[in-house]
Design a protein around this motif. Structure first.
Motif, PDB file in Angstrom:
ATOM      1  N   PRO A 280     -14.750   1.343  -6.797  1.00 28.18           N
ATOM      2  CA  PRO A 280     -13.930   1.003  -5.653  1.00 28.18           C
ATOM      3  C   PRO A 280     -14.575   1.515  -4.372  1.00 28.18           C
ATOM      4  CG  PRO A 280     -12.992   2.878  -6.843  1.00 28.18           C
ATOM      5  CD  PRO A 280     -14.166   2.386  -7.640  1.00 28.18           C
ATOM      6  N   PRO A 281     -14.281   0.961  -3.213  1.00 29.93           N
ATOM      7  CA  PRO A 281     -13.361  -0.173  -3.004  1.00 29.93           C
ATOM      8  C   PRO A 281     -14.059  -1.530  -2.966  1.00 29.93           C
ATOM      9  CG  PRO A 281     -13.870   0.889  -0.916  1.00 29.93           C
ATOM     10  CD  PRO A 281     -14.685   1.591  -1.950  1.00 29.93           C
TER      11      PRO A 281
ATOM     12  N   THR B  90      -9.437  -2.915  -0.012  1.00 32.32           N
ATOM     13  CA  THR B  90     -10.777  -3.477  -0.213  1.00 32.32           C
ATOM     14  C   THR B  90     -11.582  -3.547   1.082  1.00 32.32           C
ATOM     15  OG1 THR B  90      -9.788  -5.667  -0.145  1.00 32.32           O
ATOM     16  CG2 THR B  90     -10.289  -4.788  -2.313  1.00 32.32           C
TER      17      THR B  90
END
Ligand SMILES: [Cu+2]
Length: 324
Positions: free
Chosen positions: A45-46, A215
């Motif tokens: 992530p992200p 994100t």
């Protein structure tokens, strides 16, 4: 060991053990680090949907790649000790006496200190360089590396020396977004152009929320009466999730939204169309400002928005269940 001592089996901690452990550690660390960097890294992530997110993913990969040989070393030593230094069945003798080992201790202390201090420097640089790493920097951001200036608050065109401003307003329990450079309309849709730096001006109308466009690598507190600035440059078109990352009341969990990154031309078309579509509502909004005091919204505004007049059914009172 005295010359006349009886021949002993391999003593725990001999040179052979050290050589075996060292070689196994180097080989296993290289293999594990290749897996971490090449196989795991791209999935950490992200993700890489913005410049800031990509930088964060790189940082996580660096941290994981540095931690992996340490973990491999600890597990390897543990496994080796269990496998080769355990007491054999029937062996009633005492174990070899323990001694300090200056070389091992010094290597451990110097090695771990170098890793920790090196990461402190690396972490500090990485917090600063990608324009504040996507976190809120308060009303007067210090770290704006590579971000254009906020040259105009009344117009915006792609690829100009004027950063796109998007105001993020947290409220129980929804996010709304104002676009001051497009007449200041307010919408529940967060739409952004691709490859254009964005300045998020994050605030709240009531309690503390946290604007988390996961994100995009952006997470900034939304505080009432405060403007909190965060930067992002989305690099992928498509959808992204917006959540609230600060427990803000009973419907905190429903404070999610889906944002969209579009091409420049689609974004401009969307912004112009939305500006036109919402013109009547924009007129009754409080003028664009970096913070709002919800107790000063003009009393007539909500009634006007709902088409209510004092003659035709009274003022809208949210506490009155008989009213719409
Ligand atoms: Cu919230």
């Amino acid at each position: 060991m005295a010359a006349d001592a009886p021949a002993a089996p391999v003593v725990a901690g001999s040179r052979t053990d050290a050589a075996r452990l060292l070689i196994s550690w180097i080989v296993l660390s290289i293999v594990a680090d290749l897996l971490v960097v090449l196989a795991l890294g791209p999935h950490l992530p992200p993700g890489r949907a913005s410049v800031q997110a990509a930088s964060q993913q790189t940082d996580f990969t660096v941290l994981a790649a540095l931690a992996t040989p340490v973990v491999v070393g600890v597990l390897l030593y543990f496994g080796y000790a269990l496998a080769f230094w355990r007491k054999k069945p029937g062996d009633e003798t005492d174990a070899a006496p323990l001694h300090g080992n200056l070389k091992v201790q010094a290597t451990w202390i110097i090695g771990t200190a170098a890793i920790v201090l090196g990461l402190a420097v690396y972490g500090t640089v990485e917090l600063i360089v990608p324009a504040g790493a996507g976190g809120g920097q308060g009303p007067q951001p210090i770290f704006k590396n590579g971000m254009p200036a906020a040259a105009s608050l009344t117009s915006w065109t792609p690829n100009s020396n004027n950063i796109l401003q998007v105001q993020v307003i947290g409220q129980q329990w929804a996010w709304t977004f104002r676009y001051p450079q497009f007449g200041g309309f307010e919408t529940t849709h967060l739409v952004l152009p691709v490859n254009q730096p964005v300045q998020f001006n994050v605030t709240s109308l009531d309690v503390i929320h946290s604007f988390w466009a996961y994100t995009l690598g952006v997470k900034a507190d939304a505080n009432p009466g405060v403007n909190n600035v965060a930067y992002a440059t989305p690099t992928d078109t498509g959808y992204f999730q917006v959540r609230c990352a600060e427990l803000c009341g009973i419907w905190h969990g429903s404070m999610y939204d889906t944002g969209q990154v579009m091409t420049d031309s689609n974004f401009m078309a969307w912004a112009q169309a939305t500006k036109t579509q919402l013109a009547a509502l924009t007129k009754i909004l409080p003028p664009y400002a970096l913070t709002y005091d919800p107790t000063t919204i003009p009393a007539g505004a909500i009634n006007q928005a709902l088409g209510l007049t004092s003659a035709g059914g009274g003022y809208y009172n949210p506490a009155d269940p008989e009213q719409p």
